[in-house]
Motif scaffolding. Structure first.
Motif, PDB file in Angstrom:
ATOM      1  N   LEU A  24       0.759  -1.486   0.054  1.00 28.03           N
ATOM      2  CA  LEU A  24      -0.155  -0.135  -0.312  1.00 28.03           C
ATOM      3  C   LEU A  24       1.101   1.566  -0.194  1.00 28.03           C
ATOM      4  CD1 LEU A  24      -2.365  -1.333   2.416  1.00 28.03           C
ATOM      5  CD2 LEU A  24      -2.603  -0.580   0.115  1.00 28.03           C
ATOM      6  N   GLY A  25       1.808   0.801   0.925  1.00 30.20           N
ATOM      7  CA  GLY A  25       2.852   2.646   0.713  1.00 30.20           C
ATOM      8  C   GLY A  25       2.313   3.354   1.540  1.00 30.20           C
ATOM      9  N   SER A  26       1.866   2.932   2.570  1.00 33.51           N
ATOM     10  CA  SER A  26       1.421   4.040   4.073  1.00 33.51           C
ATOM     11  C   SER A  26       1.081   2.663   5.120  1.00 33.51           C
ATOM     12  CB  SER A  26       0.065   4.300   3.256  1.00 33.51           C
ATOM     13  OG  SER A  26      -0.631   4.878   4.643  1.00 33.51           O
ATOM     14  N   LEU A  27       1.838   3.389   6.442  1.00 33.73           N
ATOM     15  CA  LEU A  27       2.163   2.317   7.221  1.00 33.73           C
ATOM     16  C   LEU A  27       0.660   2.684   7.564  1.00 33.73           C
ATOM     17  CD1 LEU A  27       3.802   1.120   8.897  1.00 33.73           C
ATOM     18  CD2 LEU A  27       4.432   3.311  10.083  1.00 33.73           C
ATOM     19  N   SER A  28      -0.003   3.941   7.995  1.00 34.88           N
ATOM     20  CA  SER A  28      -1.396   3.825   8.445  1.00 34.88           C
ATOM     21  C   SER A  28      -2.788   3.172   7.641  1.00 34.88           C
ATOM     22  CB  SER A  28      -2.093   5.276   8.557  1.00 34.88           C
ATOM     23  OG  SER A  28      -1.834   6.092   7.314  1.00 34.88           O
ATOM     24  N   ASP A  29      -2.351   3.203   6.631  1.00 30.45           N
ATOM     25  CA  ASP A  29      -3.075   2.178   5.940  1.00 30.45           C
ATOM     26  C   ASP A  29      -2.923   0.523   6.507  1.00 30.45           C
ATOM     27  OD1 ASP A  29      -4.796   4.540   4.690  1.00 30.45           O
ATOM     28  OD2 ASP A  29      -4.153   3.873   2.640  1.00 30.45           O
ATOM     29  N   ALA A  30      -1.994   0.272   6.376  1.00 33.74           N
ATOM     30  CA  ALA A  30      -1.514  -1.320   7.062  1.00 33.74           C
ATOM     31  C   ALA A  30      -1.393  -1.164   7.715  1.00 33.74           C
ATOM     32  CB  ALA A  30       0.489  -0.899   6.322  1.00 33.74           C
ATOM     33  N   GLU A  31      -1.457  -0.092   9.004  1.00 36.92           N
ATOM     34  CA  GLU A  31      -1.993  -0.501  10.709  1.00 36.92           C
ATOM     35  C   GLU A  31      -3.918  -0.849  10.498  1.00 36.92           C
ATOM     36  OE1 GLU A  31      -0.533   2.730  12.447  1.00 36.92           O
ATOM     37  OE2 GLU A  31       1.662   1.610  12.311  1.00 36.92           O
ATOM     38  N   ASP A  32      -5.100  -0.112   9.622  1.00 35.48           N
ATOM     39  CA  ASP A  32      -5.182  -0.489   9.735  1.00 35.48           C
ATOM     40  C   ASP A  32      -6.010  -1.654   9.359  1.00 35.48           C
ATOM     41  OD1 ASP A  32      -6.324   1.655  10.325  1.00 35.48           O
ATOM     42  OD2 ASP A  32      -6.565   3.089   9.248  1.00 35.48           O
ATOM     43  N   VAL A  33      -5.369  -2.289   8.075  1.00 41.10           N
ATOM     44  CA  VAL A  33      -5.844  -3.206   7.651  1.00 41.10           C
ATOM     45  C   VAL A  33      -4.714  -4.989   8.095  1.00 41.10           C
ATOM     46  CG1 VAL A  33      -4.770  -5.193   6.051  1.00 41.10           C
ATOM     47  CG2 VAL A  33      -5.664  -3.138   4.944  1.00 41.10           C
ATOM     48  N   VAL A  34      -4.025  -4.660   8.507  1.00 36.81           N
ATOM     49  CA  VAL A  34      -3.517  -5.446   9.695  1.00 36.81           C
ATOM     50  C   VAL A  34      -4.655  -5.653  11.180  1.00 36.81           C
ATOM     51  CG1 VAL A  34      -1.818  -5.795  11.921  1.00 36.81           C
ATOM     52  CG2 VAL A  34      -1.502  -5.396   9.704  1.00 36.81           C
ATOM     53  N   GLN A  35      -5.213  -5.204  11.875  1.00 46.45           N
ATOM     54  CA  GLN A  35      -5.922  -4.692  12.578  1.00 46.45           C
ATOM     55  C   GLN A  35      -7.197  -5.371  12.120  1.00 46.45           C
ATOM     56  OE1 GLN A  35      -6.567  -4.000  15.692  1.00 46.45           O
ATOM     57  NE2 GLN A  35      -8.784  -4.559  16.197  1.00 46.45           N
ATOM     58  N   ASP A  36      -8.070  -5.275  10.827  1.00 44.46           N
ATOM     59  CA  ASP A  36      -9.005  -5.893  10.127  1.00 44.46           C
ATOM     60  C   ASP A  36      -8.842  -7.271   9.848  1.00 44.46           C
ATOM     61  OD1 ASP A  36     -11.296  -6.795   8.924  1.00 44.46           O
ATOM     62  OD2 ASP A  36     -11.378  -4.720   7.566  1.00 44.46           O
ATOM     63  N   ALA A  37      -7.281  -7.689  10.266  1.00 46.30           N
ATOM     64  CA  ALA A  37      -7.123  -9.886   9.619  1.00 46.30           C
ATOM     65  C   ALA A  37      -7.319  -9.450  10.690  1.00 46.30           C
ATOM     66  CB  ALA A  37      -5.660  -9.067   8.845  1.00 46.30           C
ATOM     67  N   TRP A  38      -6.408  -8.917  12.194  1.00 49.06           N
ATOM     68  CA  TRP A  38      -7.198  -9.723  13.314  1.00 49.06           C
ATOM     69  C   TRP A  38      -8.304  -9.865  14.162  1.00 49.06           C
ATOM     70  CZ3 TRP A  38      -6.461 -11.502  18.175  1.00 49.06           C
ATOM     71  CH2 TRP A  38      -7.109 -10.724  19.062  1.00 49.06           C
ATOM     72  N   LEU A  39      -9.549  -8.917  13.133  1.00 51.37           N
ATOM     73  CA  LEU A  39     -10.426  -9.414  13.823  1.00 51.37           C
ATOM     74  C   LEU A  39     -11.319 -10.645  12.809  1.00 51.37           C
ATOM     75  CD1 LEU A  39     -12.374  -5.694  13.422  1.00 51.37           C
ATOM     76  CD2 LEU A  39     -11.726  -6.818  15.611  1.00 51.37           C
ATOM     77  N   ARG A  40     -10.681 -10.789  11.682  1.00 52.92           N
ATOM     78  CA  ARG A  40     -11.059 -12.329  10.720  1.00 52.92           C
ATOM     79  C   ARG A  40     -10.653 -13.510  11.738  1.00 52.92           C
ATOM     80  NH1 ARG A  40     -12.255 -10.193   4.349  1.00 52.92           N
ATOM     81  NH2 ARG A  40     -13.041  -8.377   5.068  1.00 52.92           N
ATOM     82  N   TRP A  41      -9.385 -13.228  12.232  1.00 46.53           N
ATOM     83  CA  TRP A  41      -9.122 -14.162  12.997  1.00 46.53           C
ATOM     84  C   TRP A  41      -9.004 -14.783  14.469  1.00 46.53           C
ATOM     85  CZ3 TRP A  41      -4.058 -17.273  13.076  1.00 46.53           C
ATOM     86  CH2 TRP A  41      -3.485 -17.755  14.250  1.00 46.53           C
ATOM     87  N   HIS A  42      -9.521 -13.304  14.756  1.00 46.17           N
ATOM     88  CA  HIS A  42     -10.593 -13.692  16.176  1.00 46.17           C
ATOM     89  C   HIS A  42     -11.340 -14.940  15.849  1.00 46.17           C
ATOM     90  CE1 HIS A  42     -11.478 -13.607  19.940  1.00 46.17           C
ATOM     91  NE2 HIS A  42     -12.510 -13.292  19.787  1.00 46.17           N
ATOM     92  N   ALA A  43     -12.716 -14.490  14.478  1.00 44.99           N
ATOM     93  CA  ALA A  43     -13.663 -14.793  14.484  1.00 44.99           C
ATOM     94  C   ALA A  43     -13.586 -15.964  13.747  1.00 44.99           C
ATOM     95  CB  ALA A  43     -14.511 -13.953  13.469  1.00 44.99           C
ATOM     96  N   LEU A  83       5.666   9.875  -3.254  1.00 46.11           N
ATOM     97  CA  LEU A  83       6.602   8.708  -2.357  1.00 46.11           C
ATOM     98  C   LEU A  83       5.979   7.666  -1.120  1.00 46.11           C
ATOM     99  CD1 LEU A  83      10.041  10.752  -2.040  1.00 46.11           C
ATOM    100  CD2 LEU A  83       9.711   8.901  -3.532  1.00 46.11           C
ATOM    101  N   PRO A  84       6.210   6.841  -0.827  1.00 47.29           N
ATOM    102  CA  PRO A  84       5.582   6.077   0.216  1.00 47.29           C
ATOM    103  C   PRO A  84       5.646   6.740   1.558  1.00 47.29           C
ATOM    104  CG  PRO A  84       7.093   4.272  -1.051  1.00 47.29           C
ATOM    105  CD  PRO A  84       6.974   5.656  -1.754  1.00 47.29           C
ATOM    106  N   GLU A  85       4.897   6.668   2.445  1.00 45.33           N
ATOM    107  CA  GLU A  85       4.994   6.996   3.393  1.00 45.33           C
ATOM    108  C   GLU A  85       6.117   6.704   4.442  1.00 45.33           C
ATOM    109  OE1 GLU A  85       2.776   6.848   7.902  1.00 45.33           O
ATOM    110  OE2 GLU A  85       1.530   5.885   6.382  1.00 45.33           O
ATOM    111  N   PRO A  86       7.270   7.274   4.405  1.00 40.22           N
ATOM    112  CA  PRO A  86       8.707   6.787   4.995  1.00 40.22           C
ATOM    113  C   PRO A  86       8.030   5.748   6.504  1.00 40.22           C
ATOM    114  CG  PRO A  86       8.655   8.717   5.974  1.00 40.22           C
ATOM    115  CD  PRO A  86       7.320   8.263   4.868  1.00 40.22           C
ATOM    116  N   LEU A  87       9.226   4.253   6.375  1.00 42.25           N
ATOM    117  CA  LEU A  87       8.799   3.312   7.901  1.00 42.25           C
ATOM    118  C   LEU A  87      10.135   3.902   8.283  1.00 42.25           C
ATOM    119  CD1 LEU A  87       7.559   1.353   9.063  1.00 42.25           C
ATOM    120  CD2 LEU A  87       9.251  -0.928   7.443  1.00 42.25           C
ATOM    121  N   ILE A  88      10.135   4.322   9.355  1.00 42.72           N
ATOM    122  CA  ILE A  88      11.664   4.867  10.333  1.00 42.72           C
ATOM    123  C   ILE A  88      12.035   3.946  10.714  1.00 42.72           C
ATOM    124  CG2 ILE A  88      12.014   7.015  11.836  1.00 42.72           C
ATOM    125  CD1 ILE A  88       9.646   8.501  10.549  1.00 42.72           C
ATOM    126  N   GLU A  89      12.994   3.605  11.130  1.00 41.59           N
ATOM    127  CA  GLU A  89      13.488   2.526  12.632  1.00 41.59           C
ATOM    128  C   GLU A  89      15.517   3.455  13.462  1.00 41.59           C
ATOM    129  OE1 GLU A  89      12.535  -1.428  11.428  1.00 41.59           O
ATOM    130  OE2 GLU A  89      13.608  -0.373   9.455  1.00 41.59           O
TER     131      GLU A  89
END
Length: 299
Positions: A24-43, A83-89
């Motif tokens: 996606l190139g967006s960390l905020s969108d990625a985190e939303d997707v992972v949270q949605d995946a968590w709900l499906r995992w739990h269900a 440009l993608p949202e930067p992943l900072i480390e």
């Protein structure tokens, strides 16, 4: 939620976030997707899932494909370069098993030329090392079709994403040297750091000042930065604070330009020269960057 349910998901959260971010190139969108995946995992009742990582990767990929359809329309209307949202480390941070999943900016930009299915197939197989049988199940295509998707993607991407890992002290050296040279009114030092055919990409999203098109060549890039530095000196505005970091695995820094504009600058180093500079200034992509910079300044 049982403890085992949470442990099984959390063990894969970093992997899933990186997978979604690369698509996606967006960390905020990625985190939303992972949270949605968590709900499906739990269900779904995770105790019955034999291969949790493969199952979760499949869910995340399909969610990302849905989002990528609308994202493509938004990119077409984007002002200037994207440009993608930067992943900072942190430079020198301890490596994990998932650090090999880092994809530098050059490859992220190359992936933008691919269709959503090509991008997903290429990432799953070539970057995340998933077998074609699993890719086919995830994308609901035949293995032969997925092989064709990956083959077409490779032709588009070619060598754009070759990674050049630096030692922590080297990464800090390049970040500091570039920061100082880019804020000097004399372009000589900056030109010495750059490859002759270097390229500068900037992303302001139409919200802050940025170049609308890339700038090519060490001479033009040197003049561009020295011109900006002269304006800063004339107005008495210094760029502070500043903090070296890794941005999508590349050495770079976070800075507050002219005292109020947040900026993330990533440097692609090859054969001892900077071949590409990626400057993200769009404030929508730098909320985490500002927080990291303030923490570094206070320490």
């Amino acid at each position: 939620m049982t403890d085992m349910t949470g442990v099984g998901f959390e063990a894969n959260r970093r992997y899933l976030t990186r997978l979604a971010y690369r698509m996606l190139g967006s960390l905020s969108d990625a985190e939303d997707v992972v949270q949605d995946a968590w709900l499906r995992w739990h269900a779904a009742g995770p105790q019955s899932i034999v291969q949790p990582r493969a199952w979760l990767a499949q869910v995340v990929t399909r969610l990302c494909l849905d989002l990528m359809k609308s994202a493509r329309h938004r990119r077409e209307a984007y002002v200037g370069g994207w440009l993608p949202e930067p992943l900072i480390e942190q430079i020198g941070a301890a490596e994990t098993n998932d650090n090999g999943l880092d994809v530098p900016y050059a490859l992220m930009l190359a992936l933008e030329r691919l269709s959503p299915l090509e991008r997903a197939a290429f990432l799953l197989h070539d970057i995340f090392d998933r077998p074609f049988a699993e890719v086919a199940e995830t994308l609901e295509r035949s293995e032969a079709a997925c092989r064709q998707l990956v083959s077409r993607a490779r032709r588009h991407v070619q060598e754009d994403g070759a990674r050049h890992t630096l030692q922590p002290e080297e990464a800090r050296h390049y970040a500091t040297a570039f920061f100082e040279a880019a804020h000097s009114t004399d372009p000589t030092a900056l030109r010495q750091l750059l490859a002759r055919d270097a390229i500068l990409h900037t992303d302001g999203g139409g919200k802050v000042t940025a170049t609308l098109n890339p700038i090519f060549g060490a001479e033009k890039i040197g003049r561009f930065f020295s011109g900006l530095a002269r304006k800063l000196h004339e107005t008495g505005q210094e760029t502070r604070p500043y903090a070296p970091v890794l941005l999508d695995g590349l050495p770079g820094y976070l800075s507050l330009e002219r005292g109020d504009t947040m900026q993330a600058t990533a440097l692609d180093i090859r054969d001892g020269r900077i071949v590409a500079i990626y400057v993200v200034r769009n404030p929508d992509k730098l909320g985490r960057a500002r927080e990291r910079l303030m923490q570094a300044a206070a320490s």
